[in-house]
Design an enzyme around this catalytic site. Sequence first.
Site, PDB file in Angstrom:
ATOM      1  N   LYS A  35       0.854  -1.194   0.000  1.00  0.00           N
ATOM      2  CA  LYS A  35       0.000   0.000   0.000  1.00  0.00           C
ATOM      3  C   LYS A  35       0.888   1.242   0.000  1.00  0.00           C
ATOM      4  CE  LYS A  35      -1.602   2.894   2.716  1.00  0.00           C
ATOM      5  NZ  LYS A  35      -1.537   4.147   1.940  1.00  0.00           N
ATOM      6  N   GLU A  81      10.766   1.757   9.612  1.00  0.00           N
ATOM      7  CA  GLU A  81      11.724   2.810   9.244  1.00  0.00           C
ATOM      8  C   GLU A  81      10.994   4.121   9.490  1.00  0.00           C
ATOM      9  OE1 GLU A  81      14.774   2.414   8.243  1.00  0.00           O
ATOM     10  OE2 GLU A  81      14.784   0.267   7.804  1.00  0.00           O
ATOM     11  N   CYS A 132      13.905  11.427   5.513  1.00  0.00           N
ATOM     12  CA  CYS A 132      13.891  10.933   6.897  1.00  0.00           C
ATOM     13  C   CYS A 132      15.229  11.153   7.578  1.00  0.00           C
ATOM     14  CB  CYS A 132      13.525   9.464   6.913  1.00  0.00           C
ATOM     15  SG  CYS A 132      14.521   8.513   5.782  1.00  0.00           S
ATOM     16  N   GLU A 157      10.714  16.583  14.230  1.00  0.00           N
ATOM     17  CA  GLU A 157      10.938  16.489  12.788  1.00  0.00           C
ATOM     18  C   GLU A 157       9.992  17.455  12.065  1.00  0.00           C
ATOM     19  OE1 GLU A 157       9.572  12.815  10.830  1.00  0.00           O
ATOM     20  OE2 GLU A 157      11.511  12.717   9.833  1.00  0.00           O
TER      21      GLU A 157
HETATM   22  P1  NAD Z   1       2.837   8.649   7.441  1.00  0.00           P
HETATM   23  O1  NAD Z   1       3.161   7.925   8.699  1.00  0.00           O
HETATM   24  O2  NAD Z   1       1.826   9.724   7.489  1.00  0.00           O
HETATM   25  O3  NAD Z   1       2.333   7.644   6.323  1.00  0.00           O
HETATM   26  C1  NAD Z   1       3.105   6.555   5.891  1.00  0.00           C
HETATM   27  C2  NAD Z   1       2.202   5.508   5.318  1.00  0.00           C
HETATM   28  O4  NAD Z   1       1.388   4.978   6.354  1.00  0.00           O
HETATM   29  C3  NAD Z   1       1.249   6.009   4.240  1.00  0.00           C
HETATM   30  O5  NAD Z   1       1.159   5.034   3.211  1.00  0.00           O
HETATM   31  C4  NAD Z   1      -0.071   6.120   4.983  1.00  0.00           C
HETATM   32  O6  NAD Z   1      -1.209   5.984   4.165  1.00  0.00           O
HETATM   33  C5  NAD Z   1       0.039   4.947   5.939  1.00  0.00           C
HETATM   34  N1  NAD Z   1      -0.830   5.024   7.133  1.00  0.00           N
HETATM   35  C6  NAD Z   1      -1.314   6.126   7.746  1.00  0.00           C
HETATM   36  N2  NAD Z   1      -2.064   5.764   8.820  1.00  0.00           N
HETATM   37  C7  NAD Z   1      -2.037   4.413   8.875  1.00  0.00           C
HETATM   38  C8  NAD Z   1      -2.603   3.455   9.781  1.00  0.00           C
HETATM   39  N3  NAD Z   1      -3.342   3.820  10.819  1.00  0.00           N
HETATM   40  N4  NAD Z   1      -2.344   2.158   9.549  1.00  0.00           N
HETATM   41  C9  NAD Z   1      -1.573   1.776   8.509  1.00  0.00           C
HETATM   42  N5  NAD Z   1      -1.022   2.628   7.629  1.00  0.00           N
HETATM   43  C10 NAD Z   1      -1.252   3.937   7.818  1.00  0.00           C
HETATM   44  O7  NAD Z   1       4.231   9.176   6.885  1.00  0.00           O
HETATM   45  P2  NAD Z   1       4.463  10.042   5.581  1.00  0.00           P
HETATM   46  O8  NAD Z   1       3.978  11.426   5.898  1.00  0.00           O
HETATM   47  O9  NAD Z   1       3.950   9.352   4.378  1.00  0.00           O
HETATM   48  O10 NAD Z   1       6.057  10.037   5.481  1.00  0.00           O
HETATM   49  C11 NAD Z   1       6.849  10.897   6.202  1.00  0.00           C
HETATM   50  C12 NAD Z   1       7.475  10.166   7.368  1.00  0.00           C
HETATM   51  O11 NAD Z   1       8.162   9.006   6.902  1.00  0.00           O
HETATM   52  C13 NAD Z   1       8.509  11.004   8.055  1.00  0.00           C
HETATM   53  O12 NAD Z   1       8.386  10.892   9.448  1.00  0.00           O
HETATM   54  C14 NAD Z   1       9.822  10.391   7.589  1.00  0.00           C
HETATM   55  O13 NAD Z   1      10.900  10.602   8.461  1.00  0.00           O
HETATM   56  C15 NAD Z   1       9.467   8.961   7.452  1.00  0.00           C
HETATM   57  N6  NAD Z   1      10.372   8.258   6.525  1.00  0.00           N
HETATM   58  C16 NAD Z   1      11.299   7.404   7.047  1.00  0.00           C
HETATM   59  C17 NAD Z   1      12.208   6.756   6.210  1.00  0.00           C
HETATM   60  C18 NAD Z   1      13.254   5.825   6.773  1.00  0.00           C
HETATM   61  O14 NAD Z   1      13.871   5.108   6.006  1.00  0.00           O
HETATM   62  N7  NAD Z   1      13.479   5.800   8.069  1.00  0.00           N
HETATM   63  C19 NAD Z   1      12.128   6.962   4.835  1.00  0.00           C
HETATM   64  C20 NAD Z   1      11.170   7.830   4.330  1.00  0.00           C
HETATM   65  C21 NAD Z   1      10.288   8.465   5.198  1.00  0.00           C
END
Ligand code: NAD
Length: 492
Positions: A177, A252, A286, A385
């Site tokens: 997803k 991650e 990230c 962040e």
């Molecule tokens: P997010 O947590 O809002 O969403 C990530 C994913 O989770 C999306 O696909 C979203 O639809 C899904 N999601 C949301 N609520 C959910 C739930 N209740 N159950 C299951 N899935 C759910 O994050 P984002 O805004 O898409 O991305 C930004 C974040 O990702 C930042 O905090 C960034 O640091 C982190 N990030 C980390 C890495 C890493 O390798 N550590 C890499 C890229 C991004």
Amino acid sequence: MRDKLFIDGKWEKPRRGGTLDVIDPATEEIIHRAPAATYDDIDRAVKAARIAFDSGPWPRLSGTERAVYLRAIAEKIEERRHALARLEVTDNGKPLPEALWDIDDAAGCFRYYAGLAEELDANPEETIAVGDTRFTARAIREPLGIVGAITPWNYPLLMVSWKVAPALAAGCTMVLKPSELTPLTAMELGAIAEEIELPPGVLNIVTGTGQDAGQPLTEHPLVDKLAFTGSVPTGRKVMMAGAQDIKNISLELGGKSPFVVFADSDIEKAVEWIMFGIFWNQGQVCSATSRVLVEEPIYEAVVKRLCEEVAKIKIGNGLDDGTLLGPIVSKGQYDKILTAIDRARQDGATIAAGGGRPAGFNSGYFIEPTVLTDMSEDSYVWREEIFGPVVCVKPFADEADAVRMANDSRFGLAAAVMSTDKERCERVARAFRAGIVWVNCSQPTFTEAPWGGYKQSGIGRELGRWGLANYLETKQITSFDADEPWGWYIKP
Ligand code: NAD
């Protein structure tokens, strides 16, 4: 652009027929209506993955056979390189050269894991020396099962590839997803899977919101593993959902990574790497080194040069030539970043450069590259962040002070140090409580090296052989080889 979900090797309309508006962040125009999956669609996708795993060929193929499919995916990504990169720009906002780099990395990731799949055949088992010569013990590795993968929007196809490539190499099947904000290139991966005739059910791609599609995936009892990349609050929910039936989990998550610059550094090099560490991908990285610590003797000079260079960054539509900073991915993220800058201002920080919407932009979610100074160590902007083009710069007195400040965070994804003293770099690199450390640079990332965080930045590692291990179970097979009776209950 696709308007159906990819389930069991076929394109299907979501049962409830919902759609997601896909918005170009540079123009604020709706460019597509992507299918919005809900529980029923997730259930079908998971069942398809389950059947493909339990009775399909995929986990039973040799690593070498699976590698053929992975290389075919890499080739198709390369063939569509320009089209995929342009989709990424209109979906996410990033400058085209960055998007091209991402697409090349995605293809490289599939090629790399094709190689590791072949290595699985070369090393099918490990003999274990046990303390009783009547027994022989071996360890073998097997695919873990059905993976529920959930990815973010900042590197849409690349974050997908970091999960799909190793999971397929290991012999797992998957329901993916992608982020609802950037679903376009993930859907193209479905088209590629179809073209290369990946067996049905091995890779299912369901676009939808976190609540309606992500959550049912994390709660589905037939899913064995959850591989998640995203924010800490969502990671916590994923972990809690997975706890219900003790799913294997890798996370991650976010970061607030420090970059420590010692006074013996070349100021020009320092400024260049500070900028690459925070303005690349609009700071939506990230591992972005968003907290810069500069040793007192060069602090003023670094801030001055940084502000001069930041003012030259060309802001614009990612498709325009020369753009180095595109728009923020969505209105929601744009508002969050501006609110954080306002809060920093109210908390007493100095806006040394940027700080708002650039002049002359009437539409699009554009924010100037921003340099903040004079914030306190307990301020929101220093601790949380922001996930945007906002860097905080603070002076430090000595090495001990720098290490203390760098490690004073609930995150531990990345850290960077710059100095001409190699021994000092090594000492500080080891003192950082972070999973990724850069010395005399910030951000370069290689598919071969482990990626992941300490503390609240996550659990487990992606990339390299660590990334493959994420999707493998280890089984011991121990046999009693002696002819003699065991003789515990029945005495010989
Ligand atoms: P997010 O947590 O809002 O969403 C990530 C994913 O989770 C999306 O696909 C979203 O639809 C899904 N999601 C949301 N609520 C959910 C739930 N209740 N159950 C299951 N899935 C759910 O994050 P984002 O805004 O898409 O991305 C930004 C974040 O990702 C930042 O905090 C960034 O640091 C982190 N990030 C980390 C890495 C890493 O390798 N550590 C890499 C890229 C991004």
